[in-house]
Design an enzyme around this catalytic site. Sequence first.
Site, mmCIF file in Angstrom:
data_model
loop_
_atom_site.group_PDB
_atom_site.id
_atom_site.type_symbol
_atom_site.label_atom_id
_atom_site.label_comp_id
_atom_site.label_asym_id
_atom_site.label_seq_id
_atom_site.Cartn_x
_atom_site.Cartn_y
_atom_site.Cartn_z
ATOM 1 N N ASP A 196 0.834 -1.206 0.000
ATOM 2 C CA ASP A 196 0.000 0.000 0.000
ATOM 3 C C ASP A 196 0.870 1.258 0.000
ATOM 4 O O ASP A 196 0.709 2.136 0.835
ATOM 5 C CB ASP A 196 -0.939 -0.019 1.205
ATOM 6 N N ASP A 223 -1.319 -2.855 -4.074
ATOM 7 C CA ASP A 223 -1.599 -1.422 -4.017
ATOM 8 C C ASP A 223 -0.306 -0.628 -4.147
ATOM 9 O O ASP A 223 0.245 -0.106 -3.180
ATOM 10 C CB ASP A 223 -2.350 -1.049 -2.738
ATOM 11 N N TYR A 226 -1.671 3.883 -6.540
ATOM 12 C CA TYR A 226 -2.874 4.671 -6.223
ATOM 13 C C TYR A 226 -3.149 5.721 -7.300
ATOM 14 O O TYR A 226 -3.596 6.828 -7.024
ATOM 15 C CB TYR A 226 -2.758 5.324 -4.847
ATOM 16 N N ASN A 280 -6.435 -4.059 -4.681
ATOM 17 C CA ASN A 280 -7.666 -3.492 -5.221
ATOM 18 C C ASN A 280 -7.432 -2.206 -5.999
ATOM 19 O O ASN A 280 -8.197 -1.876 -6.915
ATOM 20 C CB ASN A 280 -8.686 -3.250 -4.101
ATOM 21 N N HIS A 362 -3.024 -9.653 -0.984
ATOM 22 C CA HIS A 362 -3.264 -8.272 -0.570
ATOM 23 C C HIS A 362 -4.123 -8.118 0.688
ATOM 24 O O HIS A 362 -3.659 -7.528 1.674
ATOM 25 C CB HIS A 362 -3.863 -7.476 -1.730
ATOM 26 N N HIS A 372 -11.646 -2.701 6.802
ATOM 27 C CA HIS A 372 -11.574 -3.996 6.103
ATOM 28 C C HIS A 372 -11.778 -5.195 7.034
ATOM 29 O O HIS A 372 -11.338 -6.313 6.727
ATOM 30 C CB HIS A 372 -10.247 -4.128 5.357
ATOM 31 N N HIS A 399 -3.407 -3.920 2.548
ATOM 32 C CA HIS A 399 -4.802 -3.485 2.490
ATOM 33 C C HIS A 399 -5.203 -2.605 3.677
ATOM 34 O O HIS A 399 -5.737 -1.524 3.494
ATOM 35 C CB HIS A 399 -5.719 -4.704 2.387
ATOM 36 N N VAL A 400 -4.958 -3.072 4.900
ATOM 37 C CA VAL A 400 -5.177 -2.242 6.089
ATOM 38 C C VAL A 400 -3.946 -1.366 6.259
ATOM 39 O O VAL A 400 -2.825 -1.868 6.314
ATOM 40 C CB VAL A 400 -5.396 -3.116 7.344
ATOM 41 N N HIS A 401 -4.155 -0.064 6.387
ATOM 42 C CA HIS A 401 -3.030 0.876 6.377
ATOM 43 C C HIS A 401 -2.446 1.057 7.772
ATOM 44 O O HIS A 401 -2.507 2.128 8.383
ATOM 45 C CB HIS A 401 -3.471 2.216 5.796
#
Length: 545
Positions: A196, A223, A226, A280, A362, A372, A399-401
Amino acid sequence: MAPPVVLFTFAAIVFLLVVVAGSIPTTLEGPFEPVTRRFDSRFRQGSDDVPLSDSRLAKKVKSPFPEQIAIAASFSPSSLWISWITGDAKIGSNVVPLDPSTSRSEVWYGLESGKYTYHKNGTAEVYSQLYPYEGLFNYTSGIIHHVRLDGLVPGKKYYYKCGDSLLNALSKEHTFQTLPAPGPNSYPSRVAVVGDLGLTHNSTSTIDHLTHNNPAMILFVGDLVYADQYATTGGNGTSCFSCTFPDAPIRETYQPRWDAWGRFMEPLTSKVPMMIIEGNHEIEPQIDGIKFQSYQSRFAVPAEESRSNSKFYYSFNAGGIHFIMLGAYVDYNLTGLQYSWLKEDLKGVQRKVTPWLVAAWHPPWYNSYSSHYQEFECMRLEMESLLYQYGVDIVFSGHVHAYERMNRVYNYSLNPCGPVYITVGDGGNIEKVDVEFADDPGKCPKQDDNKPEFGGVCHMNFSTGPAKGKFCWDRQPDWSAFRDSSFGHGILEVINSTYALWTWHRNQEAYGESMTGDQIYIVRQPDMCLVQLGKSPPVLSLHNS
């Protein structure tokens, strides 16, 4: 082969000294009481994207010279992929693609600087991002080149140039070192793990810190750029696309951000293999339902070499580690092609040769943040038992930041033979760091929240344990060992066939602040776990372990 052996010997000595001193915990001491380090209010949750006018993102060569050079490992260390871009991308209402046949795809390489004994040709392609809506800009890429080198010697440093020799348009000399050959006593010195990322000022701090840690390989858990946080006309990115562009007819994407990202990353990716998997933000829908065009065109991955029919899932070896990269945004059910491929790939792993089995995708299956939460339960329910059966040691996701490391877990129960799940979706992207936990008062999502962008919804209440009958725990779950809302990256250093050192670096540490991240020795127990394939060892709890 000498360099990997030397690295292993040195690492083994350091390992013995540290373990004897007892300063770093091991998973053998777990399961651990859950620990939370909340967001430090002295820092901002996020930062803006680096503008395209920044010199780090500028094109530094004239066409047709190569730029955005990146290398990727193949299935075995005797081969390797080199990719780059030539020509100028175009964006506007009417764009005409470049002709890939106008630029040759060549790599000249050898074991001595300036002496390029070997030569390989590859393929070239272009892709377009097109929108059937008035007012949206279309994009067509530069010419993307992919060349696969083979016959390489594992653990050796090579010198190379890429480009088109007939046009006198070869790159400057670059170097890479092949990964060590598979074997229980041979490992890459450091594997960097990041997810991410994006291209914010936080992202650049992450990459600066990661580069300083001198990785031999980069594992990227999705990710990347972006670019889909922008309208097609560019301007400023946004942390919430749907909020900023509520009337957008489609999830737009400003493709020049991909080119900027490739330029920014080139000093690292031109010499260190980067292994990616889709997230995603790589979906990028366009005309005729086409998706993932940037991801599939820009990067080379060893899909065919690992007998996968898709760039969305594949595997490869790096010394004594077998890596499995899985796709969460393509079919993952029991009757699908990915599951069949995964089963065959796992069957073929020889644990005496590659003792470590590491998986990556991811979206995390185990996650105690509100963001999420339980989003990919369907994927977990389809695949978890297969990964457990074959003794996967570590799972990396993004995915989770934020950062979160789990106790060993299987089917939401503490289990000494379950993988160590680690979330590293904290690279620094424009959507900001996640700070809320599902177990905080009033922060448990509703069951109709967190719908995945692919697949079904399988949200559930817990059937056993302290959270029985509830959708969320009322405290940090037992399977969550440590969580921290900070940006950063991780480094995996495998010491031998049973011990690996995992270190998570917070970005703050790069600036000399007295803040530690997370560090633990992950210890395999093959005698206990691998001899019982398909059988569940006794379930542990924090109160009887």
